[in-house]
Design a protein around this motif. Structure first.
Motif, mmCIF file in Angstrom:
data_model
loop_
_atom_site.group_PDB
_atom_site.id
_atom_site.type_symbol
_atom_site.label_atom_id
_atom_site.label_comp_id
_atom_site.label_asym_id
_atom_site.label_seq_id
_atom_site.Cartn_x
_atom_site.Cartn_y
_atom_site.Cartn_z
ATOM 1 N N THR A 339 -12.739 -2.381 4.667
ATOM 2 C CA THR A 339 -13.372 -2.152 3.370
ATOM 3 C C THR A 339 -12.601 -2.907 2.298
ATOM 4 O OG1 THR A 339 -14.274 -0.405 1.931
ATOM 5 C CG2 THR A 339 -12.045 -0.065 2.793
ATOM 6 N N ASN A 340 -13.017 -2.772 1.052
ATOM 7 C CA ASN A 340 -12.365 -3.483 -0.045
ATOM 8 C C ASN A 340 -11.126 -2.753 -0.545
ATOM 9 O OD1 ASN A 340 -14.116 -5.808 -0.636
ATOM 10 N ND2 ASN A 340 -15.663 -4.267 -1.131
ATOM 11 N N ALA A 341 -10.085 -3.515 -0.840
ATOM 12 C CA ALA A 341 -8.937 -2.980 -1.561
ATOM 13 C C ALA A 341 -9.280 -2.905 -3.045
ATOM 14 C CB ALA A 341 -7.718 -3.873 -1.347
ATOM 15 N N ALA A 343 -7.919 -4.526 -5.351
ATOM 16 C CA ALA A 343 -7.925 -5.883 -5.896
ATOM 17 C C ALA A 343 -9.298 -6.536 -5.760
ATOM 18 C CB ALA A 343 -6.869 -6.736 -5.195
ATOM 19 N N ALA A 344 -10.019 -6.217 -4.691
ATOM 20 C CA ALA A 344 -11.276 -6.905 -4.395
ATOM 21 C C ALA A 344 -12.506 -6.182 -4.898
ATOM 22 C CB ALA A 344 -11.397 -7.120 -2.882
ATOM 23 N N THR A 345 -12.459 -4.860 -5.010
ATOM 24 C CA THR A 345 -13.682 -4.119 -5.287
ATOM 25 C C THR A 345 -14.234 -4.391 -6.689
ATOM 26 O OG1 THR A 345 -14.714 -1.927 -5.275
ATOM 27 C CG2 THR A 345 -12.495 -2.069 -6.186
ATOM 28 N N PRO A 346 -15.568 -4.544 -6.820
ATOM 29 C CA PRO A 346 -16.203 -4.649 -8.129
ATOM 30 C C PRO A 346 -16.711 -3.293 -8.626
ATOM 31 C CG PRO A 346 -17.788 -5.264 -6.465
ATOM 32 C CD PRO A 346 -16.527 -4.877 -5.726
ATOM 33 N N ASN A 347 -16.593 -2.253 -7.792
ATOM 34 C CA ASN A 347 -17.156 -0.939 -8.105
ATOM 35 C C ASN A 347 -16.026 0.085 -8.178
ATOM 36 O OD1 ASN A 347 -18.494 1.570 -8.112
ATOM 37 N ND2 ASN A 347 -20.202 0.775 -6.907
ATOM 38 N N ILE A 348 -15.507 0.306 -9.387
ATOM 39 C CA ILE A 348 -14.358 1.183 -9.561
ATOM 40 C C ILE A 348 -14.700 2.630 -9.224
ATOM 41 C CG2 ILE A 348 -12.658 2.062 -11.210
ATOM 42 C CD1 ILE A 348 -12.203 -0.800 -10.431
ATOM 43 N N MET A 349 -15.909 3.074 -9.581
ATOM 44 C CA MET A 349 -16.299 4.453 -9.294
ATOM 45 C C MET A 349 -16.325 4.703 -7.786
ATOM 46 S SD MET A 349 -17.143 7.510 -10.148
ATOM 47 C CE MET A 349 -17.652 7.583 -11.874
ATOM 48 N N ALA A 350 -16.969 3.823 -7.041
ATOM 49 C CA ALA A 350 -17.039 3.995 -5.595
ATOM 50 C C ALA A 350 -15.653 3.893 -4.969
ATOM 51 C CB ALA A 350 -17.978 2.966 -4.986
ATOM 52 N N HIS A 351 -14.847 2.942 -5.441
ATOM 53 C CA HIS A 351 -13.509 2.801 -4.876
ATOM 54 C C HIS A 351 -12.655 4.030 -5.177
ATOM 55 C CE1 HIS A 351 -10.095 0.569 -3.218
ATOM 56 N NE2 HIS A 351 -9.381 1.116 -4.195
ATOM 57 N N SER A 352 -12.858 4.636 -6.341
ATOM 58 C CA SER A 352 -12.128 5.857 -6.667
ATOM 59 C C SER A 352 -12.483 6.966 -5.693
ATOM 60 C CB SER A 352 -12.441 6.292 -8.107
ATOM 61 O OG SER A 352 -12.017 5.305 -9.033
ATOM 62 N N GLY A 353 -13.783 7.025 -5.320
ATOM 63 C CA GLY A 353 -14.187 7.999 -4.321
ATOM 64 C C GLY A 353 -13.521 7.743 -2.988
ATOM 65 N N ILE A 422 -17.286 -10.715 15.456
ATOM 66 C CA ILE A 422 -15.872 -10.367 15.667
ATOM 67 C C ILE A 422 -14.974 -11.563 15.364
ATOM 68 C CG2 ILE A 422 -14.175 -9.766 17.425
ATOM 69 C CD1 ILE A 422 -16.352 -8.032 18.728
ATOM 70 N N THR A 423 -15.395 -12.738 15.809
ATOM 71 C CA THR A 423 -14.605 -13.945 15.541
ATOM 72 C C THR A 423 -14.500 -14.212 14.045
ATOM 73 O OG1 THR A 423 -15.264 -14.934 17.658
ATOM 74 C CG2 THR A 423 -14.441 -16.419 15.959
ATOM 75 N N LEU A 424 -15.624 -14.126 13.330
ATOM 76 C CA LEU A 424 -15.603 -14.331 11.884
ATOM 77 C C LEU A 424 -14.747 -13.283 11.179
ATOM 78 C CD1 LEU A 424 -19.302 -15.288 11.091
ATOM 79 C CD2 LEU A 424 -17.284 -16.612 10.425
ATOM 80 N N THR A 425 -14.841 -12.057 11.633
ATOM 81 C CA THR A 425 -14.045 -10.985 11.028
ATOM 82 C C THR A 425 -12.560 -11.266 11.168
ATOM 83 O OG1 THR A 425 -15.774 -9.344 11.457
ATOM 84 C CG2 THR A 425 -13.543 -8.517 11.081
ATOM 85 N N ASN A 426 -12.146 -11.668 12.341
ATOM 86 C CA ASN A 426 -10.726 -11.958 12.582
ATOM 87 C C ASN A 426 -10.247 -13.156 11.776
ATOM 88 O OD1 ASN A 426 -10.395 -9.833 14.402
ATOM 89 N ND2 ASN A 426 -11.002 -11.087 16.162
ATOM 90 N N GLU A 427 -11.083 -14.200 11.707
ATOM 91 C CA GLU A 427 -10.637 -15.445 11.082
ATOM 92 C C GLU A 427 -10.776 -15.435 9.564
ATOM 93 O OE1 GLU A 427 -12.883 -18.524 12.939
ATOM 94 O OE2 GLU A 427 -11.820 -18.381 14.868
ATOM 95 N N GLU A 428 -11.849 -14.825 9.059
ATOM 96 C CA GLU A 428 -12.149 -14.922 7.627
ATOM 97 C C GLU A 428 -11.722 -13.695 6.822
ATOM 98 O OE1 GLU A 428 -13.298 -17.653 6.272
ATOM 99 O OE2 GLU A 428 -13.545 -18.690 8.195
ATOM 100 N N TYR A 429 -11.789 -12.522 7.410
ATOM 101 C CA TYR A 429 -11.606 -11.298 6.625
ATOM 102 C C TYR A 429 -10.293 -10.586 6.924
ATOM 103 C CZ TYR A 429 -16.554 -12.313 6.118
ATOM 104 O OH TYR A 429 -17.742 -12.950 5.887
ATOM 105 N N LEU A 430 -9.971 -10.407 8.200
ATOM 106 C CA LEU A 430 -8.705 -9.735 8.507
ATOM 107 C C LEU A 430 -7.513 -10.575 8.091
ATOM 108 C CD1 LEU A 430 -9.303 -8.011 11.964
ATOM 109 C CD2 LEU A 430 -9.574 -7.103 9.657
ATOM 110 N N SER A 431 -7.679 -11.885 8.072
ATOM 111 C CA SER A 431 -6.589 -12.760 7.629
ATOM 112 C C SER A 431 -6.311 -12.610 6.140
ATOM 113 C CB SER A 431 -6.925 -14.223 7.943
ATOM 114 O OG SER A 431 -8.098 -14.631 7.255
ATOM 115 N N ASN A 432 -7.263 -12.053 5.402
ATOM 116 C CA ASN A 432 -7.086 -11.787 3.971
ATOM 117 C C ASN A 432 -7.035 -10.287 3.683
ATOM 118 O OD1 ASN A 432 -7.242 -14.485 2.529
ATOM 119 N ND2 ASN A 432 -9.095 -14.587 3.775
ATOM 120 N N SER A 433 -6.680 -9.509 4.715
ATOM 121 C CA SER A 433 -6.640 -8.058 4.571
ATOM 122 C C SER A 433 -5.260 -7.536 4.959
ATOM 123 C CB SER A 433 -7.699 -7.404 5.466
ATOM 124 O OG SER A 433 -8.996 -7.860 5.143
ATOM 125 N N LEU A 434 -4.982 -6.314 4.532
ATOM 126 C CA LEU A 434 -3.748 -5.645 4.912
ATOM 127 C C LEU A 434 -4.079 -4.354 5.642
ATOM 128 C CD1 LEU A 434 -1.499 -6.128 1.758
ATOM 129 C CD2 LEU A 434 -1.268 -7.253 3.965
#
Length: 472
Positions: A339-341, A343-353, A422-434
């Motif tokens: 999910t979004n950290a 830093a990335a989320t555009p929806n503060i209300m949802a992220h607060s939840g 799965i390949t895209l997730t590993n290469e594009e998203y998990l590489s920019n995630s913690l």
């Protein structure tokens, strides 16, 4: 004296209306408890044999091009359902292509949410253009009703296009520049669609199920046709002027677009075989809906034997969702949430939840990853089970998607599609995630890339988010 009495009366009327809204649009939803839900939910939806194929649409440029190709290649019908038109050049171009399709004889039906459509003000002339064209119809799902505030939560959240009942594009994108823009566009939204081909026109298939669902929505009592009115002389002039603008926009775009003979070929070349699948949507009713999508997603997770990957821009386990999760019996080696950290989320209300449950989620057996890029956000809604079964559509893992909105997901048995995601997730998203794991939540915030205002707003909003998480 009369002015003073009028001001006092107005104040009391507004206060009374506020209380009325609070009772019927907020408190009623928090007090009401839906009937107990059966996690053995099974309506025998599965299609075990199909000749259909599927192409993953991940790249933002591809996502725009495939929409234009679908509209340009349509010969008979276009049935379109979207939650929002969120601004920018792509909105005008989308309307321009629909108009061009209608001009060549294609029957266009456009269904959009009755509140978040952006056609009441700056784009009101679009309604007039649709109204004047014999091949175009426009409907709003559950338009704003000030007298019945409980209807405000009955939102149309589906996002799909059906072309000639032979192609379906379904996923998480609305129409707006941020969903299709290049990387240098600030605040781009990373999303996911799948394009399903039914070129053999097989009857029992995913495409026909989604087409039937659109017909059901279109004819429902909550859907209000907008193109059945007689325009005034002034309205006709406005429609003509807007039509000329759209035609100019279309011609300019066509001058720089690719050869039309290439329209669907690139997507066919990238297609994977489908072994089976099904389409699922929530029930269509006001107040709490039957959470059919949510229950089917839970069943898929429970049936997983080795691996489950869940991607959602917001993860907000409300009370009802937690009750269902407590019934879940999961025995897998690899479970992952992305999910979004902050830093990335555009929806503060949802992220607060989400933030209210973040530590609990991080302490579970699942690996919780947060996408950290401050210039992008994740908006895709999908699952991959055992590197074989993929679910893609409009469903967020929150109470609003589970119980309040119209939502739809297509579930596809295709190892090729699952492997590509799965390949895209590993290469594009998990590489920019913690990884948020074992309660070490504080160490995973990249404070230097997150504005201080975001942190402050989240701290302030979190208590409110906890109170109304059944609406988030």
């Amino acid at each position: 004296m009369k002015d003073l009495h009028l001001k006092s009366l107005t104040k009391y009327v507004l206060l009374g209306y506020f209380i009325y809204v609070l009772l019927t649009a907020v408190l009623a939803f928090g007090i009401y408890t839906p009937p107990e839900r059966d996690l053995n939910f099974d309506q025998q939806r599965w299609i075990s044999e199909t000749t259909e194929q599927v192409t993953l649409i991940e790249d933002r440029g591809d996502a725009w091009q495939v929409r234009m190709d679908l509209i340009e290649s349509a010969q008979h019908s276009l049935d379109i359902s979207y939650y929002a038109m969120q601004g920018g050049e792509t909105v005008d171009l989308f309307h321009a292509h629909l108009l061009a399709a209608a001009d060549r004889g294609v029957q266009v039906r456009f269904l959009i949410d009755g509140i978040f459509h952006n056609m009441r003000f700056g784009q009101r002339d679009i309604i007039r253009v649709f109204n004047e064209h014999p091949n175009m119809e426009l409907s709003f799902y559950e338009p704003l009703d000030l007298a019945r505030p409980w209807t405000w939560h009955n939102r149309l959240h589906d996002k799909f296009i059906v072309a000639d009942q032979a192609y379906v594009l379904i996923g998480g994108r609305n129409i707006g520049d941020k969903y299709f823009a290049p990387d240098d566009y600030q605040g781009v939204s990373q999303d996911r669609d799948v394009l399903i081909f039914n070129e053999n026109q097989q009857q029992s298939n995913l495409t026909s199920e989604i087409s039937d669902y659109f017909d059901y929505l279109w004819s429902h009592e909550f859907t209000v046709l907008q193109t059945n009115k007689d325009l005034t002389r002034w309205g006709k002039r406005r429609a003509t002027a807007e039509k000329i603008n759209l035609e100019t926009c279309y011609e300019s775009y066509q001058a720089s677009s690719r050869d039309q003979s290439e329209q669907m070929n690139p997507w066919r070349d990238q297609a994977h075989q489908i072994n089976g699948g099904f389409f699922v949507h929530n029930s269509i009713e006001r107040f709490y809906k039957q959470p059919d999508v949510w229950l089917e997603m839970l069943v898929l997770i429970e049936q997983a034997e080795q691996q489950a990957l869940v991607q959602s821009p917001y993860i907000i386990p409300s009370r009802l969702i937690r009750e269902d999760l407590d019934k879940l019996r999961v025995d897998i080696d690899d479970g992952m949430l992305l999910t979004n950290a902050l830093a990335a989320t555009p929806n503060i209300m949802a992220h607060s939840g989400y933030r209210n449950h973040r530590q609990t989620l991080a302490g579970s057996d699942l690996s919780l990853y947060e996408f950290q890029r401050p210039d992008q956000s994740l908006h895709m809604k999908s699952m991959v089970i055992d590197q074989q079964i993929t679910a893609v559509g409009s469903f967020n893992f929150d109470a609003r998607s589970a119980f309040l909105n119209t939502e739809s997901m297509v579930v596809i048995d295709s190892p090729g599609l699952a492997d590509e995601i799965i390949t895209l997730t590993n290469e594009e998203y998990l590489s920019n995630s913690l990884l948020v794991n074992q309660g070490e939540t504080d160490s995973t915030d990249q404070l230097e890339s997150t504005p201080l205002t975001k942190h402050i707003m989240t701290l302030v909003i979190r208590p409110l988010a906890r109170l109304i998480e059944f609406l988030l």
